[in-house]
Design a protein around this motif. Structure first.
Motif, PDB file in Angstrom:
ATOM      1  N   ARG A   1      -4.981   5.273 -18.608  1.00 50.46           N
ATOM      2  CA  ARG A   1      -5.594   5.231 -17.280  1.00 50.46           C
ATOM      3  C   ARG A   1      -4.538   5.243 -16.176  1.00 50.46           C
ATOM      4  N   LEU A   2      -3.382   4.655 -16.442  1.00 47.04           N
ATOM      5  CA  LEU A   2      -2.314   4.709 -15.445  1.00 47.04           C
ATOM      6  C   LEU A   2      -1.739   6.105 -15.291  1.00 47.04           C
ATOM      7  N   SER A   3      -1.822   6.925 -16.332  1.00 44.97           N
ATOM      8  CA  SER A   3      -1.288   8.285 -16.251  1.00 44.97           C
ATOM      9  C   SER A   3      -2.169   9.224 -15.441  1.00 44.97           C
ATOM     10  N   LEU A   4      -3.399   8.797 -15.133  1.00 42.19           N
ATOM     11  CA  LEU A   4      -4.329   9.634 -14.383  1.00 42.19           C
ATOM     12  C   LEU A   4      -4.247   9.317 -12.902  1.00 42.19           C
ATOM     13  N   PRO A   5      -4.611  10.254 -12.049  1.00 42.74           N
ATOM     14  CA  PRO A   5      -4.624   9.972 -10.597  1.00 42.74           C
ATOM     15  C   PRO A   5      -5.648   8.896 -10.261  1.00 42.74           C
TER      16      PRO A   5
ATOM     17  N   TYR B   1      -7.949   4.464 -12.359  1.00 41.90           N
ATOM     18  CA  TYR B   1      -8.392   3.239 -11.705  1.00 41.90           C
ATOM     19  C   TYR B   1      -8.928   3.540 -10.311  1.00 41.90           C
ATOM     20  N   ARG B   2      -9.720   2.617  -9.788  1.00 39.52           N
ATOM     21  CA  ARG B   2     -10.460   2.889  -8.562  1.00 39.52           C
ATOM     22  C   ARG B   2      -9.581   2.854  -7.315  1.00 39.52           C
TER      23      ARG B   2
ATOM     24  N   GLU C   1      -5.735  -1.973  -7.780  1.00 38.13           N
ATOM     25  CA  GLU C   1      -6.043  -2.153  -9.199  1.00 38.13           C
ATOM     26  C   GLU C   1      -5.007  -1.464 -10.063  1.00 38.13           C
ATOM     27  N   TRP C   2      -4.549  -0.301  -9.647  1.00 38.52           N
ATOM     28  CA  TRP C   2      -3.507   0.406 -10.406  1.00 38.52           C
ATOM     29  C   TRP C   2      -2.248  -0.436 -10.502  1.00 38.52           C
ATOM     30  N   PHE C   3      -1.849  -1.067  -9.395  1.00 37.76           N
ATOM     31  CA  PHE C   3      -0.648  -1.898  -9.402  1.00 37.76           C
ATOM     32  C   PHE C   3      -0.842  -3.132 -10.298  1.00 37.76           C
ATOM     33  N   ALA C   4      -2.031  -3.758 -10.224  1.00 37.30           N
ATOM     34  CA  ALA C   4      -2.288  -4.935 -11.056  1.00 37.30           C
ATOM     35  C   ALA C   4      -2.254  -4.579 -12.539  1.00 37.30           C
ATOM     36  N   LYS C   5      -2.738  -3.386 -12.873  1.00 37.09           N
ATOM     37  CA  LYS C   5      -2.741  -2.992 -14.273  1.00 37.09           C
ATOM     38  C   LYS C   5      -1.345  -2.652 -14.774  1.00 37.09           C
ATOM     39  N   THR C   6      -0.463  -2.204 -13.885  1.00 35.28           N
ATOM     40  CA  THR C   6       0.915  -1.990 -14.326  1.00 35.28           C
ATOM     41  C   THR C   6       1.567  -3.306 -14.743  1.00 35.28           C
ATOM     42  N   ARG C   7       1.264  -4.366 -14.013  1.00 35.27           N
ATOM     43  CA  ARG C   7       1.809  -5.678 -14.378  1.00 35.27           C
ATOM     44  C   ARG C   7       1.174  -6.178 -15.685  1.00 35.27           C
ATOM     45  N   ARG C   8      -0.124  -5.946 -15.831  1.00 39.04           N
ATOM     46  CA  ARG C   8      -0.769  -6.379 -17.067  1.00 39.04           C
ATOM     47  C   ARG C   8      -0.245  -5.584 -18.260  1.00 39.04           C
ATOM     48  N   LEU C   9       0.097  -4.321 -18.054  1.00 38.78           N
ATOM     49  CA  LEU C   9       0.651  -3.527 -19.141  1.00 38.78           C
ATOM     50  C   LEU C   9       1.955  -4.125 -19.641  1.00 38.78           C
ATOM     51  N   HIS C  10       2.803  -4.596 -18.726  1.00 41.60           N
ATOM     52  CA  HIS C  10       4.060  -5.230 -19.142  1.00 41.60           C
ATOM     53  C   HIS C  10       3.780  -6.524 -19.909  1.00 41.60           C
TER      54      HIS C  10
END
Length: 553
Positions: free
Chosen positions: A117-121, A134-135, A139-148
């Protein structure tokens, strides 16, 4: 058209491989309870010590180390108590390893979903097979942190798995964590301490065939007398010969009591476990033994008289009876249950719903078709995102408990269980069966339509109307519409493919007597007749030729 995943074949679920029955130890004296607590606490200390040694051995554990652990425990208990403790420790370590592997698989699924999902626009729409972007940027930034965070957890879990490190808590991790918030758990510190001590006691012994009544450590006679072999440090508390303590209570197994009596009379192995229910202030004895696997009924035999399709939901079981041809019979059935409250209440609700279903099925001599559900990978928030209601719904469905209960209870009544692939049953059932099953006096739900879809898949029939279940033969065509072939009802829904061999040949002769006479001059096969609506082709069955010259000449 999007591709559909491969649908597995239905199969007959094998019966249970073991039996467990329980009875209450009534009329125990204060001395009996005191002795049981002393024995359980002493053996629980030894079990904790042995579990620590087993976890410290990690992947280097072997038979020699197992024997060394058993010798160390025998000095402070007995050889049979030591055997039961070491086996329980090994099983607990193996269970923790399986849970660790499942946790790793869950983390891997979460990492893959977030990375995709992060790889998509941002804001890109998803499909039915893959989620979109992501919407928002937040949310995109929060998910990058959760990915780590998930990647760090995955790396640590993989390191523990490769090294053989596991985390095990005797007494239960949930109960241990409730110590820090006893007010929220509605417990006092004394009540928590009582439950913690009861959960860490060890009072279970494996059976041994050929020994007296099938168990030398915890012995139960056919008359119900219970005696316990005391460990060496507590041998002075014995009130029976050979260092045994005889309880004043007698057990009587109301369920499967005859089977249990036959085993203990024949000196066959029976395992026992004694535990205390601190909330009720009662003591219970559980007896368990293995049974030979029952030969499964062939799938064709289970389909002979039809079956009952069952759709599992969060608050009820939707069922519908189907005949061998896949046609719904009678009215839809609904067996509700309430999964709120304590675990005992939820378990009782499930058993009550299942017994009503089984009684209906047994009364008609049918089998039961259920979905082979497994929501292990479908409960994470990474897959369903903000759909908290849906995640809560599938998390509340008691699939594992219901499956275990259904298999054991059905085996007791001699009912066959057929498991089917759950793919598309709800979607296709609602699309193809919800509206046709509705009438003026019957309003089926989507769950009822799903039950019909499950039953048809178990019977080997297609769920989608008008779609063949398998490639047709060269003459395999369905009957025309009942009235005519105009556009009102359409042409035949299933035809042989254009590449099917012999699709233009006449149909084969069906053996048996004819139901209609064949008059003289009429062909017996449709292939002997020419098209009737084209110029140059005869419409009659007798030959007719036009003169080459016009009649006017």
């Amino acid at each position: 058209m999007r591709g559909l995943r491969k649908i597995g074949s239905p199969f007959v679920v094998p019966g249970p491989s073991g039996i467990a029955v329980r009875d209450r130890l009534k009329h125990l004296t204060a001395e009996d309870e005191h002795v049981l607590r002393l024995v359980g606490d002493h053996l629980g200390t030894l079990a904790s010590r042995d579990l620590k040694a087993r976890c410290a051995a990690r992947l280097d554990h072997d038979a020699e180390l197992w024997a060394e652990r058993k010798r160390a425990l025998t000095v402070e208990s007995s050889s049979r108590w030591a055997g039961s403790i070491t086996k329980a420790s090994h099983d607990q370590w193996a269970l923790a390893r399986r849970g660790q592997l499942a946790h790793i698989q869950t983390l891997q699924a979460g990492v893959r979903t977030i990375a995709h999902r992060l790889s998509l626009p941002v804001g890109e729409a998803g499909s039915r097979r893959a989620p979109g972007g992501y919407r928002s940027k937040q949310e995109w930034f929060a998910k990058t942190r959760r990915l780590h965070v998930l990647e760090d957890r995955l790396q640590a879990a993989r390191a523990d798995w490769q090294a053989g490190r596991v985390a095990v808590v005797r007494g239960g991790k949930r109960l241990m964590n409730s110590r820090h918030h006893v007010d929220a758990a509605q417990l006092s510190e004394e009540q928590w301490r009582t439950r913690w001590q009861a959960g860490r006691r060890f009072l279970q012994a494996d059976g041994e065939s050929g020994k007296r009544f099938g168990n030398e450590t915890i012995r139960v006679t056919p008359g119900g007398e219970v005696s316990v072999k005391l460990p060496v440090p507590l041998a002075h508390l014995a009130n029976a010969p050979h260092g045994r303590y005889l309880l004043d209570s007698k057990v009587r197994f109301a369920h499967r009591g005859e089977q249990w009596a036959d085993r203990v009379t024949a000196n066959r192995a029976v395992a026992y476990r004694i535990h205390e229910d601190t909330a009720r202030g009662r003591w219970y004895l559980t007896a368990s033994w293995t049974i030979p696997p029952v030969k499964a009924v062939p799938l064709a035999t289970a389909r002979t008289h039809g079956l009952v399709g069952v759709d599992t939901n969060a608050d009820h079981l939707a069922a519908w009876r189907l005949d061998p041809h896949g046609n719904p019979v009678g009215q839809p059935l609904r067996f509700g249950y309430d999964l709120s409250g304590t675990a005992q209440h939820r378990d009782a609700q499930i058993r009550h719903a299942l017994i009503r279903l089984l009684h209906f099925t047994r009364g008609h001599g049918l089998a039961i078709a259920v979905e082979d559900l497994d929501f292990t990978a479908d409960k994470t928030r990474e897959k369903h995102g903000r759909r908290k209601t849906f995640r809560k719904l599938i998390s509340g469905m008691p699939t594992a408990r219901l499956r275990a209960r259904l298999v054991s209870m059905a085996a007791e009544l001699g009912i066959t269980i057929v498991a089917v692939d759950p793919a598309y049953t709800s979607r296709w059932g609602a699309r193809h069966w919800h509206k046709p099953l509705a009438s003026t006096h019957r309003k089926p739900t989507r769950h009822d339509a799903s039950a019909v879809a499950i039953g048809r898949r178990a019977l080997g029939h297609p769920i989608r109307l008008g779609v063949p279940p398998r490639p047709l033969r060269h003459w395999g065509r369905t009957a025309p519409p009942p009235a005519h072939r105009s556009d009102e009802q359409g042409h035949r829904t299933v035809q042989a493919g254009s590449v099917a061999p012999g699709r233009e040949e006449p149909r084969p002769r069906i053996p048996g007597p004819r139901t209609r006479p064949v008059y003289a001059g009429y062909g017996a096969k449709a292939g002997n007749q020419d098209t009737q609506h084209r110029s140059g082709c005869p419409a009659e069955h007798e030959p007719w030729h036009q003169d080459s010259l016009p009649l006017s000449l």
